[in-house]
Design a protein around this motif. Structure first.
Motif, PDB file in Angstrom:
ATOM      1  N   LEU A   9      44.217 151.248  62.611  1.00  0.00           N
ATOM      2  CA  LEU A   9      43.421 150.500  61.643  1.00  0.00           C
ATOM      3  C   LEU A   9      42.354 149.698  62.369  1.00  0.00           C
ATOM      4  CD1 LEU A   9      46.067 149.150  59.109  1.00  0.00           C
ATOM      5  CD2 LEU A   9      44.223 150.766  58.655  1.00  0.00           C
ATOM      6  N   SER A  10      41.244 149.482  61.703  1.00  0.00           N
ATOM      7  CA  SER A  10      40.126 148.778  62.329  1.00  0.00           C
ATOM      8  C   SER A  10      40.268 147.263  62.194  1.00  0.00           C
ATOM      9  CB  SER A  10      38.811 149.213  61.665  1.00  0.00           C
ATOM     10  OG  SER A  10      38.571 150.575  61.952  1.00  0.00           O
ATOM     11  N   ASN A  11      39.670 146.547  63.144  1.00  0.00           N
ATOM     12  CA  ASN A  11      39.497 145.091  63.039  1.00  0.00           C
ATOM     13  C   ASN A  11      40.806 144.311  63.035  1.00  0.00           C
ATOM     14  OD1 ASN A  11      37.026 146.246  62.566  1.00  0.00           O
ATOM     15  ND2 ASN A  11      36.456 144.910  60.881  1.00  0.00           N
ATOM     16  N   VAL A  12      41.820 144.857  63.665  1.00  0.00           N
ATOM     17  CA  VAL A  12      43.104 144.164  63.762  1.00  0.00           C
ATOM     18  C   VAL A  12      43.672 144.297  65.173  1.00  0.00           C
ATOM     19  CG1 VAL A  12      43.819 144.220  61.329  1.00  0.00           C
ATOM     20  CG2 VAL A  12      44.162 146.247  62.766  1.00  0.00           C
ATOM     21  N   ALA A  13      42.805 144.125  66.165  1.00  0.00           N
ATOM     22  CA  ALA A  13      43.226 144.356  67.549  1.00  0.00           C
ATOM     23  C   ALA A  13      44.353 143.413  67.966  1.00  0.00           C
ATOM     24  CB  ALA A  13      42.032 144.202  68.495  1.00  0.00           C
ATOM     25  N   PRO A  22      35.243 142.595  63.888  1.00  0.00           N
ATOM     26  CA  PRO A  22      35.287 143.823  64.685  1.00  0.00           C
ATOM     27  C   PRO A  22      35.738 143.480  66.100  1.00  0.00           C
ATOM     28  CG  PRO A  22      33.181 143.627  63.537  1.00  0.00           C
ATOM     29  CD  PRO A  22      33.923 142.339  63.313  1.00  0.00           C
ATOM     30  N   THR A  23      36.396 144.374  66.753  1.00  0.00           N
ATOM     31  CA  THR A  23      36.913 144.097  68.091  1.00  0.00           C
ATOM     32  C   THR A  23      35.771 143.819  69.073  1.00  0.00           C
ATOM     33  OG1 THR A  23      38.850 145.428  67.621  1.00  0.00           O
ATOM     34  CG2 THR A  23      38.395 145.002  69.932  1.00  0.00           C
ATOM     35  N   THR A  24      34.608 144.382  68.819  1.00  0.00           N
ATOM     36  CA  THR A  24      33.471 144.064  69.698  1.00  0.00           C
ATOM     37  C   THR A  24      33.037 142.614  69.556  1.00  0.00           C
ATOM     38  OG1 THR A  24      32.085 145.038  67.966  1.00  0.00           O
ATOM     39  CG2 THR A  24      32.432 146.361  69.951  1.00  0.00           C
ATOM     40  N   GLU A  25      33.375 141.991  68.428  1.00  0.00           N
ATOM     41  CA  GLU A  25      32.948 140.611  68.169  1.00  0.00           C
ATOM     42  C   GLU A  25      34.032 139.577  68.427  1.00  0.00           C
ATOM     43  OE1 GLU A  25      29.870 140.025  67.636  1.00  0.00           O
ATOM     44  OE2 GLU A  25      29.451 142.179  67.572  1.00  0.00           O
ATOM     45  N   ALA A  26      35.294 139.998  68.338  1.00  0.00           N
ATOM     46  CA  ALA A  26      36.395 139.039  68.497  1.00  0.00           C
ATOM     47  C   ALA A  26      36.319 138.362  69.870  1.00  0.00           C
ATOM     48  CB  ALA A  26      37.725 139.771  68.355  1.00  0.00           C
ATOM     49  N   THR A  27      36.559 137.059  69.901  1.00  0.00           N
ATOM     50  CA  THR A  27      36.587 136.374  71.191  1.00  0.00           C
ATOM     51  C   THR A  27      37.923 136.646  71.879  1.00  0.00           C
ATOM     52  OG1 THR A  27      37.585 134.377  70.296  1.00  0.00           O
ATOM     53  CG2 THR A  27      35.175 134.512  70.219  1.00  0.00           C
ATOM     54  N   PHE A  28      37.946 136.374  73.177  1.00  0.00           N
ATOM     55  CA  PHE A  28      39.195 136.533  73.928  1.00  0.00           C
ATOM     56  C   PHE A  28      40.286 135.671  73.295  1.00  0.00           C
ATOM     57  CE2 PHE A  28      42.053 135.559  77.529  1.00  0.00           C
ATOM     58  CZ  PHE A  28      42.337 136.846  77.953  1.00  0.00           C
ATOM     59  N   PHE A  65      41.572 137.226  70.136  1.00  0.00           N
ATOM     60  CA  PHE A  65      42.422 138.382  70.426  1.00  0.00           C
ATOM     61  C   PHE A  65      43.800 137.949  70.910  1.00  0.00           C
ATOM     62  CE2 PHE A  65      43.983 141.418  73.702  1.00  0.00           C
ATOM     63  CZ  PHE A  65      44.355 142.431  72.838  1.00  0.00           C
TER      64      PHE A  65
END
Lengths: 267, 267, 267, 267
Positions: free
Chosen positions: C155-159, C103-109, C112
């Motif tokens: 789409l989710s989770n593909v930031a 999830p984008t809230t969890e992805a590290t810099f 990303f």
């Protein structure tokens, strides 16, 4: 809440739910609102409601497809007020008028052209006549059109109304380009499916019948693409229209403004 | 160069330069080409040229706005060939037919609707009748429409043709969505201004007159937005159409395909 | 089938399936193809296959993220051939490298930024170095980039990969604008999900695991948005790339070219 | 004028002119505003001005690229207020930081990546940390990002910032899709060139120097594409941001909102 204080606004096809909501918002923001439709009783009722709520409103019988009628009406508005600040045309179409939702292979030429003539044609008429009076009175007003995101969708059995929606968006850009030199703003509002309206519930019912699906399933289908699991409200459309007609709204000039709360399938 | 070997192609409004170029390319890639127009002499000449170059062509008098005429013609094509693989409709409009380029405040309702009825209406008719015959004969063919990037521009005094271009693009998407289940591809070609055509040179001449500018200046203006300092050619449009109708072209299904060599102001 | 006769083409990241298909099509259309990757064995095998099929190919070890390596390689290509006509960079990313699909809230810099640096960074490097050599040798060549329609999706989770895809499309337009004066074409290919590739089947498998869904259901979900009930093939992507690099392909300069056979949710 | 009564808003990079205008509008609509920047003095001055005008403001030193710093700051905001309603990140870049406006063939990898890391990276960080705290506190807030229409333009010598703008727009859509289920709105503001800002006047001066053109000519060039012959104001951007963060603004969720008063070359 007084973004449109002392503004003079004319709303066409105001017997419809979207235009009604827009007229109410215009009034709540301080505008004097002329509400017009072919059905005089409907707009009289609307005007009374607006006045009962402390607003200023006048009802008039105008067919938004009758060029002379529109012209006579707007001539009187500018004669009485010396200006015309805002115009919104909420004309819509029901599937009934378009022969239901026939496959494009089955739709007649007349059925296909009907929404182009009615929706796009009416937006053309009210916009250009309004622009003339805005120029005459140096009103530097705002003309708001109405479209649907069908213009950018790939849905079946909606050829005419899709073509009409796309055409209205193209028309918006040309008119904005042409009239900007006179300070006239032209903006197109594109609401997502407003589930609370009779039209959309009618569409859903019609589609449910056509495809033999329960209404709840179709509603759920509609909402499945809504990012916030909620569809936009009439109130939000009205408030957005009032914002677009305000001093800040000029920043949206020439654009198609989606009022859909975010849909997964609309960019 | 035989991307369309043994394919049966019908070209409408083939007396025009774009459709002529498309018909030539179809033939050079191996298709049997039916070229049709209201002006039978023009398409007879085209058919003879194609045959003189070793291609297979037949000319027929068909008005691309006459539903019965289109139907009769395509019925005969599928009766003779058992299938219909490719359709292209090159219908266009001259400013003359649209009352010149009047400001939108001055254009009559009829002038505004004319391109919608003629361009969008004709694309609707030829596409849907073709689709019916493709379905009947399980041809899994390709239907190519024609639009202009006006749909996405903000140019003055072109309300009707802009609305018509946008409408055709919306129509393309609906038809692609509806007919894909039958293996029918629907693609819309959007050529940039083809400076070598009589239409564009006519537009440029008309605009030069209207604005009192030298033609060279207007040509330079057109080209100033061309990234490659060159405008696309009729040959490129024809070859692109042939590619889109080929086995690989299926990859472009449902899209609006810009054939403009890159313009700074068109996304 | 000889659209690229005597052309010199360089393919980066050619150990991938898309770039491999593109290299094969370039060769089949007559180009001499340089296939490069970090994995020399993989591109040697590809070069041998191409030569076994009568084509002309050379393999080289090049890391498409190593500026000096790319420069040395292309310097040698133009030294040997006097020109550089076509470049394609097929660099891709696996979810593994991006830390799965957090999830984008969890992805590290770092997670990303990884696809932005790898995908967009590599396209920047190979394109600009190629452009320099094309300018030096007045090659007036074609630079083909690769993106994904994520750029225009919700789409989710593909930031990260979404941002990278959008960035590549923006980059395409700038480079096309800058280099058009030198006759260099820049075009971006945007294939729909290629179900036959290891990457997409890997994604589907990963998503199936993550969401606890059967693979068949996810494949059906992918296809449910395919208008033709079929996803594009590697062959179609390769043939489209060859077409875009051909004389006619110039018409597509500066555009993002969807190769997806039509999807209901992609405009 | 009290659209944001009792709302808690955090503004990052608030030493910039756009973010300053947004903070002022947030305050004028009734929000308690936290203004943050690396330059504490600048935001202290801003907070004092807001309080002098009757608003509620607090200044804090936060580097919008420092993940831990952002996290500590927002943790304190929600600890103090129990919620977080609105976030705006106004981070921008000067050409100086990007090595001027080098041709893309000359830009270094680091110069190209700089705006992607700074602009897109910062928007990623502030948005996702804000989203976490909004989820924790069930705030159902609004996250506003900032982009530029470069994303959809074909301008020379702006590869990095164009890629970054496009990336931010893609990121907006992913985050909106992911967080909508928690009632969080994500919207991206895309102001046209704000001629009154130091940044744009700096750009114009830099371009004037680079191309040896008088500043007035470049300003006129900018305005030549403005339909209303006027560029948007900081005030309009601020008021639009406040509107988007209001109850009605939810209707704009997931969209890129142009605030440009209409430009001929931006769709």
């Amino acid at each position: 809440m007084q973004n449109l204080k002392d503004k003079v606004a004319a709303v066409f096809a105001a017997s419809g739910e979207i235009a009604g909501a827009v007229a109410r918002s215009f009034s709540q923001h301080g505008a004097k609102v002329y509400v017009t439709a072919r059905n005089l009783d409907a707009v009289k009722t609307l005007a009374q409601e607006i006045k009962a709520n402390g607003g200023s409103a006048e009802a008039a019988k105008v067919d938004a497809l009758d060029e002379a009628g529109i012209d006579n009406f707007l001539r009187k508005v500018v004669a009485d007020n010396g200006k015309l600040d805002v115009v919104f045309n909420g004309i819509g179409a029901n599937y009934d008028e378009m022969g239901g939702r026939p496959p494009t292979t089955e739709a007649t030429f007349a059925q296909f052209m009907a929404p182009l003539e009615k929706l796009c044609g009416s937006q053309f008429l009210t916009s250009r006549i309004a622009a003339r009076y805005m120029m005459q009175t140096r009103s530097e007003g705002t003309i708001l059109l109405l479209t649907a995101a069908l213009s950018r969708s790939k849905l079946s059995n909606v050829a005419g109304i899709t073509a009409a929606s796309a055409a209205i968006e193209g028309l918006t850009r040309v008119m904005a380009a042409e009239w900007g030199g006179d300070g006239i703003k032209v903006i197109c509002i594109c609401p997502g499916a407003l589930l609370e309206t009779r039209r959309i519930s009618g569409w859903i019912n019609a589609a449910a019948q056509q495809y033999g699906m329960p209404v709840e399933q179709l509603v759920a289908q509609y909402k499945s693409l809504d990012i916030l699991k909620t569809s936009p409200t009439l109130k939000q459309v009205g408030e957005t229209a009032a914002f677009l007609a305000s001093e800040t709204g000029v920043a949206f000039n020439s654009h198609i403004v989606d009022v859909d709360c975010g849909k997964l399938n609309i960019l």
